[in-house]
Design an enzyme around this catalytic site. Structure first.
Site, PDB file in Angstrom:
ATOM      1  CG  HIS A  49      20.780 -63.389   4.130  1.00  0.00           C
ATOM      2  ND1 HIS A  49      21.248 -63.868   5.330  1.00  0.00           N
ATOM      3  CD2 HIS A  49      21.861 -62.865   3.501  1.00  0.00           C
ATOM      4  CE1 HIS A  49      22.546 -63.648   5.422  1.00  0.00           C
ATOM      5  NE2 HIS A  49      22.949 -63.046   4.314  1.00  0.00           N
ATOM      6  CG  HIS A  51      24.676 -59.078   0.998  1.00  0.00           C
ATOM      7  ND1 HIS A  51      24.968 -58.566   2.239  1.00  0.00           N
ATOM      8  CD2 HIS A  51      24.541 -60.415   1.166  1.00  0.00           C
ATOM      9  CE1 HIS A  51      25.018 -59.559   3.131  1.00  0.00           C
ATOM     10  NE2 HIS A  51      24.763 -60.697   2.501  1.00  0.00           N
ATOM     11  CE  LYS A 166      25.503 -60.925   8.078  1.00  0.00           C
ATOM     12  NZ  LYS A 166      25.189 -60.658   6.699  1.00  0.00           N
ATOM     13  CG  HIS A 199      27.445 -65.666   8.074  1.00  0.00           C
ATOM     14  ND1 HIS A 199      27.587 -65.566   6.710  1.00  0.00           N
ATOM     15  CD2 HIS A 199      28.377 -66.559   8.478  1.00  0.00           C
ATOM     16  CE1 HIS A 199      28.567 -66.359   6.310  1.00  0.00           C
ATOM     17  NE2 HIS A 199      29.063 -66.974   7.368  1.00  0.00           N
ATOM     18  CG  HIS A 228      24.360 -68.357   5.236  1.00  0.00           C
ATOM     19  ND1 HIS A 228      23.616 -67.628   4.349  1.00  0.00           N
ATOM     20  CD2 HIS A 228      25.238 -67.482   5.798  1.00  0.00           C
ATOM     21  CE1 HIS A 228      24.015 -66.360   4.378  1.00  0.00           C
ATOM     22  NE2 HIS A 228      24.995 -66.249   5.249  1.00  0.00           N
ATOM     23  CG  ASP A 231      25.812 -73.496   3.409  1.00  0.00           C
ATOM     24  OD1 ASP A 231      25.452 -73.743   2.237  1.00  0.00           O
ATOM     25  OD2 ASP A 231      26.261 -72.388   3.758  1.00  0.00           O
ATOM     26  CG  HIS A 252      24.313 -70.248   1.029  1.00  0.00           C
ATOM     27  ND1 HIS A 252      25.302 -70.409   1.961  1.00  0.00           N
ATOM     28  CD2 HIS A 252      24.258 -68.914   0.777  1.00  0.00           C
ATOM     29  CE1 HIS A 252      25.817 -69.234   2.280  1.00  0.00           C
ATOM     30  NE2 HIS A 252      25.196 -68.311   1.580  1.00  0.00           N
ATOM     31  CG  ASP A 289      24.341 -64.757   1.200  1.00  0.00           C
ATOM     32  OD1 ASP A 289      24.316 -63.545   1.493  1.00  0.00           O
ATOM     33  OD2 ASP A 289      25.290 -65.513   1.512  1.00  0.00           O
TER      34      ASP A 289
HETATM   35 ZN    ZN Z   1      24.827 -62.617   3.474  1.00  0.00          ZN
END
Ligand code: ZN
Length: 350
Positions: A49, A51, A166, A199, A228, A231, A252, A289
């Site tokens: 994951h 970008h 996604k 997400h 994520h 979190d 994360h 991420d």
């Molecule tokens: Zn992302």
């Protein structure tokens, strides 16, 4: 007892079928990268994951800081070669059409850096929040057709195909339009065999709300990762989802190094360790991420991105998180499961 015997009979029947037809047993293990189909065993250490495909956005926004696209690409490739030399085999790019995905850029930096890359179809925001970007459809069927086309035929008029779906869900419960997107993603996944990464707002236990929608679409939870997830910091949330068959993207973890992000790094990594101890390494993904373009920003505007991207960029997982997990008792075998085996299985088109 009856079911045990039946199960054994099915198993033996399966073996017999494989022996009489070897091709049936040689399961296809093809992942779809931006450079074409690849045997998934070649993916290696995979970051599932990240970008990078929005790079052109940074180039457009600060054009004077580079000598043009060629120099921007060269600088990107230079940085990615360091990542590859550090042992990363594949980067999965989860940048969708509505957030500046430049598929030609992704293909070029994959080819020039030697890193395998998998591109994403799907959608980040429902509706899109970038000026001038409109949805190709607002129905489940219409969106599913669009996602399926990007996987089967190609993206933006090219022959470069997506290998993952996604879907972005902002809060704990999806809005009606987000639910439309989620169901479309599930249908495109079932039609193409591509996996889904979502997400999620884990702090509100979003995965639990999304799981029931996905299951009503008949999706196999093994094809879904709730990203994520770290979190949250709640083991009962994690255990509930992995026992249902879902995967958790722990991407994360670095954010917990900063006081404004809860839970703290220690708690996030401790949850990963506990999940491994409980036998669920096969359901965990490690990533960061990162918006890689942020690492290419002109000095003056880098500050904000620096607050959420990890200190080691794309190498935080391998340089900081994994040594920390090993120090706390996570085995090398579980590390390999999370970083190599899980991606190999997950990104194989089913
Ligand atoms: Zn992302």
């Amino acid at each position: 007892m009856t079911s045990l015997l039946t199960g054994r009979r099915d198993f033996l029947a399966g073996i017999a079928a494989v022996i009489s037809n070897p091709a049936a047993g040689a399961a296809k293990t093809i992942a779809q990268t931006v450079l074409g189909p690849l045997d998934a065993s070649q993916l290696g250490f995979t970051l599932p994951h990240e970008h990078l495909a929005e790079g052109a956005y940074y180039l457009r926004k600060w054009p004077r800081d580079w000598g043009g696209r060629a120099e921007f690409v060269a600088r990107t490739v230079e940085k990615l070669q360091v990542v590859r030399a550090a042992g990363i085999g594949t980067i999965v790019d989860l940048t969708t059409y509505d957030v500046f995905r430049d598929i030609g850029f992704l293909e070029e930096i994959s080819r020039k850096s030697g890193l395998h890359m998998i591109a994403a179809t799907g959608q980040r925001f429902f509706p899109p929040n970038v000026a001038g970007v409109t949805m190709p459809a607002r129905t489940i069927e219409g969106l599913a057709v669009f996602f399926t086309r990007e996987i089967r035929e190609g993206i933006d008029g090219t022959a470069i195909k997506a290998g993952v779906i996604k879907i972005g869900i902002i809060a704990g419960k999806p809005t009606p339009l987000e639910e439309t997107g989620l169901r479309a993603g599930a249908r495109a996944s079932k039609a193409t065999g591509a996996p889904i990464r979502i997400h999620t707002h884990a702090a509100d236990r979003a995965g639990e709300n999304l799981a029931s929608i996905l299951e009503s679409e008949g999706i196999d939870p093994a094809r879904v990762s709730f990203d994520h997830s770290d979190d949250s910091g709640e083991m009962d949330y994690f255990l509930g989802l992995v026992k249902r068959g879902y995967s958790l993207g722990m991407d994360h973890v670095h954010r917990g190094l900063r006081p404004e992000f809860k839970p703290a790094f220690e708690r996030r990594s401790e949850c990963i360790r506990q999940l491994c101890d409980a036998g669920f390494a096969g359901k965990i993904f490690l990533s960061q991420d990162v918006e890689f373009g942020g690492s290419l920003l002109p000095e003056g505007v880098k500050e904000w991105r620096d607050t959420i991207d990890p200190p080691d960029g794309l190498l935080f997982t391998s340089r900081k998180l994994i040594p920390h997990l090993e120090h706390n008792g996570v085995t090398g075998r579980d590390i390999r499961t999370m970083t190599v085996e899980n991606p190999r299985r997950f990104f194989t088109l089913a």
